[in-house]
Design a protein around this motif. Structure first.
Motif, short mmCIF file in Angstrom:
data_model
loop_
_atom_site.label_atom_id
_atom_site.label_comp_id
_atom_site.label_asym_id
_atom_site.label_seq_id
_atom_site.Cartn_x
_atom_site.Cartn_y
_atom_site.Cartn_z
N GLY A 120 -28.89 21.90 -15.76
CA GLY A 120 -30.11 22.19 -15.01
C GLY A 120 -29.97 21.69 -13.59
O GLY A 120 -29.03 22.04 -12.88
N LYS A 121 -30.87 20.81 -13.17
CA LYS A 121 -30.81 20.25 -11.82
C LYS A 121 -29.75 19.16 -11.69
O LYS A 121 -29.39 18.77 -10.58
N SER A 177 -22.72 10.62 -13.71
CA SER A 177 -23.67 11.72 -13.76
C SER A 177 -24.80 11.47 -12.77
O SER A 177 -25.15 10.33 -12.48
N THR A 178 -25.37 12.54 -12.27
CA THR A 178 -26.55 12.42 -11.43
C THR A 178 -27.78 12.23 -12.32
O THR A 178 -27.72 12.43 -13.52
N GLY A 179 -28.89 11.82 -11.72
CA GLY A 179 -30.13 11.73 -12.46
C GLY A 179 -30.59 10.32 -12.76
O GLY A 179 -29.97 9.34 -12.35
N ASP A 180 -31.68 10.22 -13.49
CA ASP A 180 -32.36 8.97 -13.82
C ASP A 180 -31.82 8.43 -15.14
O ASP A 180 -31.99 9.04 -16.19
N LEU A 219 -36.59 10.58 -22.12
CA LEU A 219 -37.33 11.43 -21.20
C LEU A 219 -37.13 12.90 -21.56
O LEU A 219 -36.02 13.33 -21.84
N GLN A 220 -38.22 13.65 -21.52
CA GLN A 220 -38.13 15.07 -21.82
C GLN A 220 -37.14 15.76 -20.88
O GLN A 220 -36.34 16.59 -21.30
N LYS A 221 -37.14 15.37 -19.60
CA LYS A 221 -36.22 16.02 -18.66
C LYS A 221 -34.76 15.72 -19.00
O LYS A 221 -33.89 16.57 -18.82
N SER A 234 -31.94 18.40 -20.07
CA SER A 234 -30.69 18.48 -19.29
C SER A 234 -29.48 18.41 -20.20
O SER A 234 -28.51 19.18 -20.04
N ILE A 235 -29.49 17.47 -21.14
CA ILE A 235 -28.35 17.31 -22.05
C ILE A 235 -28.20 18.54 -22.95
O ILE A 235 -27.09 18.98 -23.24
#
Length: 300
Positions: free
Chosen positions: A60-61, A126-129, A138-140, A144-145
């Motif tokens: 995704g992002k 990896s990028t992201g939180d 987290l739902q996001k 993503s995974i």
């Protein structure tokens, strides 16, 4: 290791390497020399600027870092690590499993995935939180995974895909099985996952449950048992639990197993003598991985 099975499951179903830009290759070389972690570069609209399905996959992002050990891509084995509040490399336990050097596992094409915000021993991140301050599914990150796994499966086109996931990662994969049933996972080996989040918190952190349910992240947490109805009946689910695990107690796997059975899912509980971090180094567990990764039942 003493194994106890609660229910017999039903067994389930080339490499393109992209060319990195010169600037990224130079940066990667410098990163290896310095030992620092470096987030993979994103494209202008998110995802990976240099997706090659060997070191990087778009999610995704986000762009997730990979550690790949080449093998027969007919049998794809994906590894997802647990929560990482100590900032350890995301492939630490994957490396322990690989060090066992088992014949069956060696035949498969194996990829360790770094969850958003986590890094690998090769220095890529990896990028992201990372969301490591609290219990965090987290739902996001789940979404993503799921996208990353789906892209890997579509790229390699395996006959059989096994996902091995531990602890918080097992909770994420269990959630993906129900929330994203279109992702063609055939077998899921889930190690000590907090599948019923409230039960896990009550049995492990009864006196300080609130600090784990952070007000910022907690509202976005998802528990795997919310999504049981969506799990495909042909997915073979192996819930591996350790009698000596004080982090995620065996009752959590047994409760989740009962919920899955009531919905007619294909599941087995495998009880071991392991602690929370002992599974990947156990010879008997490696034998289970060998069979499952080749699309076979561990009960034959």
């Amino acid at each position: 290791m003493n194994l106890q099975h609660y229910h017999k499951p039903i067994s389930g179903k080339a490499m393109g390497i992209g060319v990195f830009k010169d600037i990224f290759a130079l940066s990667f070389a410098l990163l290896l020399l310095t030992g620092c972690a470096m987030s993979l570069p994103k494209g202008p609209e998110g995802g990976c600027a240099n997706e090659d399905f060997v070191t990087a996959v778009s999610a995704g992002k986000e762009c997730l870092a990979l550690k790949t050990t080449a093998g027969n891509s007919d049998y794809l084995v994906l590894y997802l690590h647990g929560d990482n509040i100590y900032k350890r490399p995301a492939d630490r336990d994957f490396n322990k499993l690989m060090a066992k050097n088992s014949v069956g596992l060696n035949q498969a094409h194996k990829i360790a995935i770094a969850r958003p915000g986590h890094n690998l021993t090769n220095g890529l991140a990896s990028t992201g939180d990372s969301c490591t301050k609290t219990i965090c599914v987290l739902q996001k990150n789940v979404d993503s995974i799921a996208i990353a796994i789906n892209r890997l499966i579509q790229h390699y086109k395996p006959k059989h895909t096994t996902v091995i996931a531990r602890s918080g990662g097992a909770g994420i994969i269990a959630t993906i099985l129900g929330k994203h049933p279109d992702v063609e996972i055939n077998s899921a080996l889930l190690l000590a996952g907090p599948y019923n989040q409230n039960q896990w918190l009550d049995t492990t952190y009864p006196d300080n449950k609130r600090q784990w349910l952070d007000p910022v992240y907690g509202v976005n947490n998802r528990s795997a048992d919310e999504f049981i109805a969506g799990i495909r009946n042909d997915v073979a689910i192996y819930l591996v639990t350790g009698r000596n695990d004080t982090n995620v107690k065996t009752i959590v796997a047994q409760t989740y197993y009962d919920k899955l059975i009531k919905k007619g899912k294909n599941v087995v509980v495998i009880e071991t003598d392991s602690t929370h971090f002992g599974f990947e180094e156990d010879d008997n567990f490696v034998k289970i991985v060998d069979q499952v990764s080749q699309g076979k039942s561990v009960l034959k």
